[in-house]
Write a protein that holds these residues in place. Sequence first.
Motif, short mmCIF file in Angstrom:
data_model
loop_
_atom_site.label_atom_id
_atom_site.label_comp_id
_atom_site.label_asym_id
_atom_site.label_seq_id
_atom_site.Cartn_x
_atom_site.Cartn_y
_atom_site.Cartn_z
N PHE A 508 0.80 -1.22 -0.09
CA PHE A 508 0.09 0.04 -0.12
C PHE A 508 0.96 1.10 -0.21
CE2 PHE A 508 -1.98 3.31 2.73
CZ PHE A 508 -2.76 3.67 2.01
N GLU A 509 1.82 1.33 0.84
CA GLU A 509 2.60 2.55 0.99
C GLU A 509 3.22 2.69 -0.44
OE1 GLU A 509 2.65 0.13 3.25
OE2 GLU A 509 2.00 0.98 5.03
N ALA A 510 4.04 1.76 -0.77
CA ALA A 510 4.89 1.91 -2.11
C ALA A 510 3.74 2.44 -3.19
CB ALA A 510 5.38 0.62 -2.49
N GLU A 515 2.24 6.29 -7.16
CA GLU A 515 1.18 6.82 -7.87
C GLU A 515 0.58 8.09 -7.57
OE1 GLU A 515 -2.11 3.93 -7.97
OE2 GLU A 515 -0.80 2.28 -7.96
N LEU A 516 0.84 8.84 -6.29
CA LEU A 516 0.47 9.89 -5.79
C LEU A 516 1.42 11.00 -5.77
CD1 LEU A 516 -2.27 8.83 -3.46
CD2 LEU A 516 -2.78 9.34 -5.64
N GLU A 517 2.61 10.79 -6.47
CA GLU A 517 3.63 11.79 -6.51
C GLU A 517 3.26 13.26 -7.00
OE1 GLU A 517 8.31 12.17 -7.63
OE2 GLU A 517 7.16 10.29 -8.30
N GLY A 518 3.31 14.04 -6.08
CA GLY A 518 3.00 15.25 -6.78
C GLY A 518 1.45 15.62 -6.66
N GLY A 521 -3.75 17.68 -1.40
CA GLY A 521 -5.16 18.13 -1.05
C GLY A 521 -6.07 17.11 -1.26
N ALA A 522 -7.20 17.29 -1.61
CA ALA A 522 -8.64 16.26 -1.82
C ALA A 522 -8.12 15.26 -2.66
CB ALA A 522 -9.72 17.25 -1.77
N ASP A 523 -7.49 15.59 -3.79
CA ASP A 523 -7.28 14.54 -4.57
C ASP A 523 -6.41 13.53 -4.21
OD1 ASP A 523 -8.65 15.95 -6.42
OD2 ASP A 523 -6.99 16.96 -7.43
N ARG A 524 -5.39 13.86 -3.28
CA ARG A 524 -4.55 12.84 -2.70
C ARG A 524 -5.18 12.14 -1.64
NH1 ARG A 524 1.05 11.94 -2.20
NH2 ARG A 524 1.51 10.96 -0.40
N ASP A 525 -6.11 12.58 -0.87
CA ASP A 525 -6.89 11.94 0.10
C ASP A 525 -7.74 10.80 -0.55
OD1 ASP A 525 -6.07 13.25 2.19
OD2 ASP A 525 -7.62 14.77 2.33
N ALA A 526 -8.29 11.26 -1.90
CA ALA A 526 -9.37 10.32 -2.53
C ALA A 526 -8.43 9.19 -3.26
CB ALA A 526 -9.86 11.23 -3.70
N ILE A 528 -5.75 7.92 -1.90
CA ILE A 528 -5.16 7.28 -0.83
C ILE A 528 -6.40 6.01 -0.53
CG2 ILE A 528 -4.79 7.03 1.38
CD1 ILE A 528 -2.89 9.51 1.33
N ALA A 529 -7.82 6.79 -0.44
CA ALA A 529 -8.61 5.73 -0.28
C ALA A 529 -8.91 4.81 -1.27
CB ALA A 529 -10.05 6.77 0.05
N ARG A 530 -8.72 5.27 -2.56
CA ARG A 530 -8.99 4.38 -3.95
C ARG A 530 -7.86 3.21 -3.62
NH1 ARG A 530 -5.95 4.03 -8.05
NH2 ARG A 530 -4.99 6.28 -7.63
N ILE A 531 -6.65 3.71 -3.34
CA ILE A 531 -5.43 2.62 -3.40
C ILE A 531 -5.76 1.56 -2.16
CG2 ILE A 531 -3.20 2.13 -3.16
CD1 ILE A 531 -2.68 4.90 -4.68
#
Length: 910
Positions: A508-510, A515-518, A521-526, A528-531
Amino acid sequence: MFGLDGIAKRIFGSSNDRYVKSLGPLVKQINALEPTIAALSDDDLRAQTEKFRARLAAGEKLDALLPEAFATVREASKRTLGQRHYDVQMIGGIVLHRGEIAEMRTGEGKTLVATLACYLNALTGEGVHVVTVNDYLARRDSEWMGQIYKFLGMSVGVIVPNIDDDSRRAAYACDITYGTNNEFGFDYLRDNMKYAREQMVQRPFSFAIVDEVDSILIDEARTPLIISGPTEDKSELYMQVDAVVKLFVADDYEVDEKAKSVILTESGTEKAERAFEAAGMLEGENLYDYENTQVVHHLNQALRANVIFRRDTDYIERDGKIVIIDEFTGRMMDGRRWSDGLHQAVEAKEGVQIQPENQTLASITFQNYFRMYPKLGGMTGTASTEAAEFYDIYKLNVVTIPTNLPAQRKDVDDEFYKNADEKFGAIVKTIRESQLRGQPILVGTVSIEKSELLSEFLKKEKVPHTVLNARFHEQEAHIVEQAGRLGAVTIATNMAGRGTDIQLGGNFEARVIRELEGVEGADRDAGIARIKAEVQAEREAVRAAGGLFVLGTERHESRRIDNQLRGRSGRQGDPGLSRFYLSLDDDLLRIFGQQGMLTRMMNNGLAEGEAIVHPWISKAIETAQKKVEARNYDVRKQLLQYDDVMNDQRKVIYEQRADIMDSETVGDVVVDMRHETINTLVGTHCPANVYPEQWDVEGLTAACANTLALDVPVADWVKEAQMDAETVVERLIEQADAAVAAKAAALPPETWVQIEKNFLLQALDHHWKEHLSTLDALRQVIHLRAYAQKTPINEYKREAFGLFERMLVQVRQDVTRMMSNAQFQMTPPAYDDQPLPDFITTHIDPFTGQNDAFGSLPAGNLAMAQAAALAIADDYDAETVADWVRTTSRNAECPCGSGKKFKHCHGTIA
């Protein structure tokens, strides 16, 4: 029926079980503190460190602090990493703190376990070293676990190749320092080649925790660490010898694969003699005449390079260089070099640029290095099979820690096939079937060659897969992290000691990092939830498919490596499966197996492509592995026996160097050396119980001029009535002391002290280097004493002691000669700016020459002693070798016209 031991074990448990159970009350104490510690604020939790240190300063022992310290680390881990130490991890931490080896299965969180013992022992302020098997793990763990230490107010450093001495010194000054076994060992050797205490980077040793302890203290302990410098270039000789070897056919030599040796037959010897004679390289008529010793040595190494060592198994060619493949991990070892001309022979075989050989400057074995730590702990997934060796060599007990959750992996019996083609066909079929049902597969191979061969089989069958071997080690972490995904097929070379956890459904952490480099905000939180949801769903699907399937394509020489490969599956109670596929063509069975019995079984009506599973086969394999393990243990014991002799001498030299650097003045030492030298000179030329008329007066006069720079009328002294040797000694001491005192009076006291120190260190280093070379040569031939019914190791001890005493005499004479002959001025002329060549840090086998050596690092400022003095005199004679020393820089070209540097020609210190 059970014996008495079996009955007792069933009733009371094994000694290991009883020991682990005895730690239960301590774990309960730690758990009881959890609510109290959890109630502390971040600042209060951080303040625990200073409270513990104050209690230590007041006389409290570490053992008394253990429950509170461990509870503090557990809480810090929860707040920084989101991970809480299990009770079994607490047991592992206690075992490490007590200086023992914690055997914990893969996936039980050994990296996190180390934080407990590290934090507790770092409270003393003496520094804790965490030793890992590679640079990637050292960096990763220092950053990952460093979050806990930094949260608690401790400093963390990391030692990796190609950092400067200031960075190394700062890292060693930290409370906790991560690094590889090689970097720690080489820093120790380099420190003992420095000319001032402030140049050294390491602190006195206190406590070390060795990760993958069996790999470092057992597997890699077969070969010592060596620091060496370059010697003369002999590229043409290597190429000429290689050309001769390439003329040989199979009948010209005999191969012993067990010993990795090859010797010429009679026909091969004749062919070699004719070829060398035609090339003008043979002196005399016989290849084995004394004059051809060097040619024969390089011929033997070229034979090994061409016949024994295989491309893509033992080494690969990359960017025009020969890079060694680590036989235990399958890693590419940049900078390592085989010893004794073997690497040059492989370079000639492959037609790449040939690098010069090297001369040993300093060396130490891992056994003697790690035994210098007052307290040593270790952790691994496989140590119990080597428990006896750990105790014999290191006095370390192995404690097997129970798993946090019951193990669910199934270890299926091996399948045995007639030949490699049938075996690989069955492997491909199994892989395809497992992939279709979504079960991830980790395929373990013993070499790059085998991994690429299997990859070709899979490509033909259009089976998607990933290959991890030395060619693609840069992508290692990414490949391994995702090896547990649905239907993933990963081919890996010797997974042992990779140190990256394979999690079912992927890491998960990898995935978040990649996949979320850069993304913020809300896009990152979404994201993380998806992954997280995808990983969880995939994990359940993989568990339903049976978990990770570990498939071994061949048995390794060591049972531990096989167990480590199996251990990649079934982490933390996950389901899993492991099975090995074997054939008569496998190296282990072909070289060490019981071929007759196995062949009869295979030919007994076995259909093509059919496998057999039988207890006899498992027994034969285990017997073969035990043979290799026993042989390797003998090699390690023999290496240690010989290094113990050198280690005693090494301690004397290194302690002497440290005393010289730490002393405010070394004048008394220099004076004693001068007086001893004078006594030796007079004793040699004017022996006791001999009439003065029979003394070698001319020899003594010449020796005084050369060694003491004194023109003394010894002949006139001898003519005096009742002159004896003691009177000659007294007069020489008086004049020599006066001459040196006059030089000292012309310089500031601090300058004179530094000059004396530099001359002492320079003489010690020069003769120690020559002594190491002599001992290397002695070790390679001392076994011949066995033919005279003498024990080689005892003969080696006796010879080495005599050589060491001789070396000390030569050091005294050299220091006296340099101090007496040197002329000093306050402003030395400019030196040329040619840098010293880089030192080569190596890791080689002194008995077989087959193992490796580690990458180059800058020599550092080791030439400072050479700038201590320079002679400028009116009577300088350009034709006199003795006068060249006065005006010729050590790095300048020698005035004789040889083309060599002065220090390698007439400037060599005799």
